[in-house]
Design a protein around this motif. Structure first.
Motif, short mmCIF file in Angstrom:
data_model
loop_
_atom_site.label_atom_id
_atom_site.label_comp_id
_atom_site.label_asym_id
_atom_site.label_seq_id
_atom_site.Cartn_x
_atom_site.Cartn_y
_atom_site.Cartn_z
N TYR A 274 -51.77 110.28 -41.68
CA TYR A 274 -52.17 111.85 -41.82
C TYR A 274 -52.56 112.01 -43.04
CZ TYR A 274 -51.49 117.04 -41.33
OH TYR A 274 -51.62 118.07 -41.47
N ASN A 275 -51.78 111.76 -43.99
CA ASN A 275 -52.35 112.18 -45.44
C ASN A 275 -53.58 111.41 -45.95
OD1 ASN A 275 -49.96 113.92 -45.55
ND2 ASN A 275 -48.79 112.44 -46.67
N ARG A 276 -53.78 110.25 -45.29
CA ARG A 276 -54.97 109.52 -45.81
C ARG A 276 -56.24 110.31 -45.30
NH1 ARG A 276 -53.29 104.74 -45.04
NH2 ARG A 276 -54.44 104.16 -43.13
N TYR A 277 -55.91 110.78 -43.90
CA TYR A 277 -57.28 111.72 -43.36
C TYR A 277 -57.48 112.96 -44.40
CZ TYR A 277 -60.34 114.22 -40.48
OH TYR A 277 -61.49 114.73 -40.03
N ARG A 278 -56.36 113.52 -44.63
CA ARG A 278 -56.47 114.73 -45.66
C ARG A 278 -56.89 114.45 -46.95
NH1 ARG A 278 -51.03 117.14 -45.67
NH2 ARG A 278 -52.02 118.95 -46.55
N LEU A 279 -56.36 113.45 -47.41
CA LEU A 279 -56.87 112.97 -49.05
C LEU A 279 -58.37 112.56 -48.80
CD1 LEU A 279 -54.13 110.83 -50.05
CD2 LEU A 279 -54.98 112.80 -51.42
N ARG A 280 -58.98 112.05 -47.74
CA ARG A 280 -60.59 111.92 -47.67
C ARG A 280 -61.36 113.27 -47.48
NH1 ARG A 280 -61.71 106.92 -49.17
NH2 ARG A 280 -60.50 105.30 -47.95
N ILE B 53 -45.47 105.55 -40.95
CA ILE B 53 -46.79 105.31 -40.64
C ILE B 53 -47.85 106.42 -40.28
CG2 ILE B 53 -48.36 103.98 -38.82
CD1 ILE B 53 -45.74 101.82 -38.85
N ILE B 54 -47.04 107.26 -39.40
CA ILE B 54 -48.14 108.42 -39.17
C ILE B 54 -48.21 109.31 -39.94
CG2 ILE B 54 -47.48 110.77 -37.79
CD1 ILE B 54 -46.12 108.95 -35.52
N VAL B 55 -47.32 109.57 -41.10
CA VAL B 55 -47.54 110.52 -42.13
C VAL B 55 -48.45 109.87 -43.16
CG1 VAL B 55 -46.40 111.33 -44.40
CG2 VAL B 55 -45.33 111.78 -42.10
N LYS C 1 -46.65 118.23 -39.52
CA LYS C 1 -46.31 119.24 -40.34
C LYS C 1 -45.00 119.83 -40.60
CE LYS C 1 -51.09 121.27 -40.77
NZ LYS C 1 -51.86 122.38 -40.79
N LYS C 2 -44.54 119.78 -39.59
CA LYS C 2 -42.91 120.50 -39.42
C LYS C 2 -41.89 119.61 -39.84
CE LYS C 2 -43.77 123.55 -35.57
NZ LYS C 2 -43.11 124.87 -35.74
N LYS D 35 -55.75 112.82 -36.40
CA LYS D 35 -55.19 113.85 -37.35
C LYS D 35 -54.92 115.28 -36.66
CE LYS D 35 -56.08 117.29 -40.72
NZ LYS D 35 -56.34 118.43 -39.75
N LEU D 36 -55.59 115.31 -35.50
CA LEU D 36 -55.29 116.55 -34.50
C LEU D 36 -53.99 116.25 -33.73
CD1 LEU D 36 -56.63 119.33 -34.17
CD2 LEU D 36 -58.03 118.15 -32.51
N TRP D 37 -54.07 115.04 -33.25
CA TRP D 37 -53.02 114.56 -32.21
C TRP D 37 -51.54 114.72 -32.97
CZ3 TRP D 37 -49.73 110.34 -31.49
CH2 TRP D 37 -48.98 110.14 -30.34
N TYR D 38 -51.60 114.31 -34.47
CA TYR D 38 -50.43 114.14 -35.24
C TYR D 38 -49.96 115.70 -35.44
CZ TYR D 38 -51.38 109.47 -36.54
OH TYR D 38 -51.70 108.18 -36.54
N GLU D 39 -50.96 116.77 -35.51
CA GLU D 39 -50.59 117.97 -35.85
C GLU D 39 -50.35 118.79 -34.45
OE1 GLU D 39 -53.48 119.01 -39.49
OE2 GLU D 39 -54.19 119.82 -37.47
#
Length: 163
Positions: A147-153, A142-144, A64-65, A54-58
């Motif tokens: 990323y969203n699944r981590y945030r939903l958890r 796939i990335i989104v 987020k952009k 998640k951090l790598w994605y951000e």
């Protein structure tokens, strides 16, 4: 007999359109139970995103952009689930949203995996273009989803005191 460049281009465009819509439709018809938690911890480790991921994605991909600019295919089918935003904090809704992120991710992985079908009628240069297209058209989604699944958890854990 060699196909003309125009016919080859049309064949590729129509092929991708059919693959994108066909795979999306197929996955929209699959039972949601097919996307539940994996039983194997090894498989779960591959499927579920980590905090580091998640951090790598951000930080590196700046997800987020640009994530809001992607279309949400969930609205395209009758049984689709719109994942544009979190519209409820109810347990059932969060659980369904999590499963739908898995469904969407697997849809894009399969679409990406079908790229070699185009190697049958294309030359090496076109094959490379096909691979670049397949990655560019699927990896952001796939990335989104990951990323969203981590945030939903995190939302799930905070709502039910499991954090």
């Amino acid at each position: 007999m060699k196909m003309s460049d125009e016919l080859l281009l049309l064949w590729n465009v129509v092929g991708w359109l059919l693959i994108h819509l066909g795979v999306s439709y197929l996955f929209s018809r699959m039972p949601l139970s097919w996307f539940t938690e994996p039983r194997s911890p090894f498989v779960a480790g591959l499927i579920e995103p980590s905090a580091r991921e998640k951090l790598w994605y951000e930080e590196k991909l700046l997800v987020k952009k640009w994530k809001e600019r992607l279309p949400d295919g969930g609205a395209w089918f009758k049984r689709g689930f719109v994942k544009r935003e979190l519209s409820s904090r109810q347990s059932d809704y969060i659980s369904r949203f999590l499963l739908e992120t898995r469904r969407a991710e697997w849809t894009h992985w399969l679409t990406l995996a079908l790229a070699p079908l185009f190697f049958v009628w294309n030359d090496a240069v076109a094959d490379m273009i096909i691979i670049v297209y397949a990655i560019a058209a699927n990896m952001p989604f796939i990335i989104v989803q990951r990323y969203n699944r981590y945030r939903l958890r995190r939302v799930e854990r905070s709502l039910w005191g499991r954090e």
